[in-house]
Design a protein around this motif. Structure first.
Motif, PDB file in Angstrom:
ATOM      1  N   GLU A 184       4.238 -10.885 -25.307  1.00 40.56           N
ATOM      2  CA  GLU A 184       4.839 -11.017 -26.634  1.00 40.56           C
ATOM      3  C   GLU A 184       6.281 -10.516 -26.647  1.00 40.56           C
ATOM      4  N   SER A 185       6.517  -9.364 -26.007  1.00 42.96           N
ATOM      5  CA  SER A 185       7.884  -8.838 -25.996  1.00 42.96           C
ATOM      6  C   SER A 185       8.799  -9.723 -25.147  1.00 42.96           C
ATOM      7  N   ALA A 186       8.254 -10.317 -24.086  1.00 42.96           N
ATOM      8  CA  ALA A 186       9.059 -11.233 -23.267  1.00 42.96           C
ATOM      9  C   ALA A 186       9.473 -12.458 -24.079  1.00 42.96           C
ATOM     10  N   ARG A 187       8.546 -13.014 -24.830  1.00 47.28           N
ATOM     11  CA  ARG A 187       8.878 -14.168 -25.665  1.00 47.28           C
ATOM     12  C   ARG A 187       9.951 -13.812 -26.691  1.00 47.28           C
ATOM     13  N   ALA A 188       9.783 -12.653 -27.334  1.00 49.42           N
ATOM     14  CA  ALA A 188      10.763 -12.230 -28.338  1.00 49.42           C
ATOM     15  C   ALA A 188      12.128 -11.986 -27.695  1.00 49.42           C
ATOM     16  N   PHE A 189      12.118 -11.416 -26.506  1.00 47.39           N
ATOM     17  CA  PHE A 189      13.361 -11.102 -25.819  1.00 47.39           C
ATOM     18  C   PHE A 189      14.163 -12.364 -25.506  1.00 47.39           C
ATOM     19  N   PHE A 190      13.499 -13.363 -24.941  1.00 47.05           N
ATOM     20  CA  PHE A 190      14.215 -14.575 -24.546  1.00 47.05           C
ATOM     21  C   PHE A 190      14.565 -15.458 -25.734  1.00 47.05           C
ATOM     22  N   ALA A 191      14.053 -15.097 -26.915  1.00 50.06           N
ATOM     23  CA  ALA A 191      14.430 -15.826 -28.130  1.00 50.06           C
ATOM     24  C   ALA A 191      15.684 -15.240 -28.778  1.00 50.06           C
ATOM     25  N   LEU A 192      16.204 -14.138 -28.254  1.00 47.84           N
ATOM     26  CA  LEU A 192      17.395 -13.529 -28.824  1.00 47.84           C
ATOM     27  C   LEU A 192      18.615 -14.440 -28.622  1.00 47.84           C
ATOM     28  N   ALA A 193      19.534 -14.345 -29.553  1.00 52.91           N
ATOM     29  CA  ALA A 193      20.675 -15.266 -29.584  1.00 52.91           C
ATOM     30  C   ALA A 193      21.472 -15.358 -28.286  1.00 52.91           C
ATOM     31  N   PRO A 194      21.764 -14.250 -27.593  1.00 55.10           N
ATOM     32  CA  PRO A 194      22.602 -14.374 -26.394  1.00 55.10           C
ATOM     33  C   PRO A 194      22.051 -15.318 -25.335  1.00 55.10           C
ATOM     34  N   PHE A 195      20.737 -15.492 -25.281  1.00 53.55           N
ATOM     35  CA  PHE A 195      20.173 -16.373 -24.252  1.00 53.55           C
ATOM     36  C   PHE A 195      20.413 -17.846 -24.556  1.00 53.55           C
ATOM     37  N   SER A 196      20.483 -18.196 -25.823  1.00 56.91           N
ATOM     38  CA  SER A 196      20.782 -19.591 -26.158  1.00 56.91           C
ATOM     39  C   SER A 196      22.283 -19.840 -26.201  1.00 56.91           C
ATOM     40  N   GLU A 197      23.042 -18.813 -26.538  1.00 58.18           N
ATOM     41  CA  GLU A 197      24.484 -18.984 -26.703  1.00 58.18           C
ATOM     42  C   GLU A 197      25.260 -18.840 -25.402  1.00 58.18           C
ATOM     43  N   MET A 198      24.795 -17.969 -24.517  1.00 54.16           N
ATOM     44  CA  MET A 198      25.534 -17.712 -23.275  1.00 54.16           C
ATOM     45  C   MET A 198      24.577 -17.331 -22.150  1.00 54.16           C
ATOM     46  N   PRO A 199      23.628 -18.198 -21.799  1.00 60.82           N
ATOM     47  CA  PRO A 199      22.629 -17.858 -20.782  1.00 60.82           C
ATOM     48  C   PRO A 199      23.218 -17.510 -19.428  1.00 60.82           C
ATOM     49  N   GLY A 200      24.369 -18.062 -19.122  1.00 60.66           N
ATOM     50  CA  GLY A 200      24.974 -17.786 -17.824  1.00 60.66           C
ATOM     51  C   GLY A 200      25.328 -16.330 -17.611  1.00 60.66           C
ATOM     52  N   ARG A 201      25.478 -15.566 -18.695  1.00 57.97           N
ATOM     53  CA  ARG A 201      25.811 -14.145 -18.559  1.00 57.97           C
ATOM     54  C   ARG A 201      24.686 -13.354 -17.888  1.00 57.97           C
ATOM     55  N   PHE A 202      23.471 -13.942 -17.844  1.00 57.40           N
ATOM     56  CA  PHE A 202      22.309 -13.202 -17.346  1.00 57.40           C
ATOM     57  C   PHE A 202      21.784 -13.741 -16.018  1.00 57.40           C
ATOM     58  N   ASP A 203      22.621 -14.463 -15.302  1.00 58.51           N
ATOM     59  CA  ASP A 203      22.172 -15.088 -14.060  1.00 58.51           C
ATOM     60  C   ASP A 203      21.916 -14.086 -12.934  1.00 58.51           C
ATOM     61  N   THR A 204      22.354 -12.848 -13.093  1.00 58.88           N
ATOM     62  CA  THR A 204      22.074 -11.845 -12.058  1.00 58.88           C
ATOM     63  C   THR A 204      21.162 -10.729 -12.569  1.00 58.88           C
ATOM     64  N   THR A 205      20.705 -10.834 -13.807  1.00 56.47           N
ATOM     65  CA  THR A 205      19.823  -9.813 -14.370  1.00 56.47           C
ATOM     66  C   THR A 205      18.411  -9.997 -13.834  1.00 56.47           C
TER      67      THR A 205
END
Length: 241
Positions: A184-205
């Protein structure tokens, strides 16, 4: 390493302390809080039950808040899903606590084996459950013909996060790793705005997951960055760091 912790409080602060001791920088972004159904638990404990089952240490926090009201029940056998939840129940006074390896299906197997060895009772097992929850534990109890009663004892309520809070936790700077404890927390986390707006920022996370069930909620774009703990407990999760 900067590690993002998504757990609800007070668990988030305890995890942050463990991470600090390991030399990591932490950022806290709780996505939910527990809403306890105390009256439902009181009523359930007053009814007939042979033993108690829990699948989260959150139940120990709820029961601990009952004070002396829990005293008559401290000798009741408790079946806990894992070591952490078992320790939490012992800490509030329960004397007979048996635990599985962190998986609900294996907890059901433990309960069935205990029933075979010690004889079945007419009173049901009292499952003090949360919402949301996975169906595996209850399904396995049914398959084993274990009489049980499920009482929803707490609910995880999503928190309304401001854009500023989210951006600060995810982008100032971008975390090196994120601890994902539940699907549930994983789903909520990936629904946060930064992942849709700038997913490339997290390519090394690195997306560190408590179990395969949690990892299944990681979007395909980040699947190669996901790692699964060897066992569904915090020690194994932190070992991935």
């Amino acid at each position: 390493m900067r590690v993002l912790v998504l757990r609800p409080q007070p668990s988030a602060s305890r995890t942050a302390g463990r991470l600090a001791a390991l030399g990591h920088e932490t950022a806290l972004l709780p996505l939910s809080r527990a809403e306890h159904h105390v009256d439902a638990v009181r009523a359930a404990l007053a009814g007939p039950h042979a033993s108690i089952a829990i699948t989260s240490a959150e139940m120990a926090r709820l029961l601990g808040g009952l004070g002396d009201e829990r005293t008559p029940h401290l000798s009741t056998t408790v079946f806990a899903v894992g070591q952490a939840s078992a320790d939490a129940m012992r800490d509030i006074g329960f004397s007979t606590v048996l635990h599985a390896d962190g998986y609900g299906e294996n907890l059901a197997r433990l309960i069935a084996a205990h029933a075979r060895e010690n004889g079945r009772t007419t009173a049901p097992l009292l499952y003090l459950a949360g919402n949301p929850r996975a169906p595996g534990f209850e399904s396995r109890l049914q398959e084993a013909n274990i009489p049980f009663r499920t009482v929803e004892s707490y609910r995880m309520v999503p928190l309304a996060l401001s854009r500023a809070e989210t951006m600060a936790a995810l982008l100032q700077p971008v975390p090196d790793a994120v601890l994902l404890y539940s699907r549930e927390s994983a789903r909520a986390f990936f629904a946060l705005a930064p992942f849709s707006e700038m997913p490339g920022r997290f390519d090394t996370t690195r997306m560190l997951c408590m179990s395969p069930n949690v990892a299944a909620a990681v979007p395909e774009r980040f699947a190669e960055q996901a790692a699964i703990a060897a066992a569904p407990d915090e020690e194994s999760l932190l070992a991935l760091l």
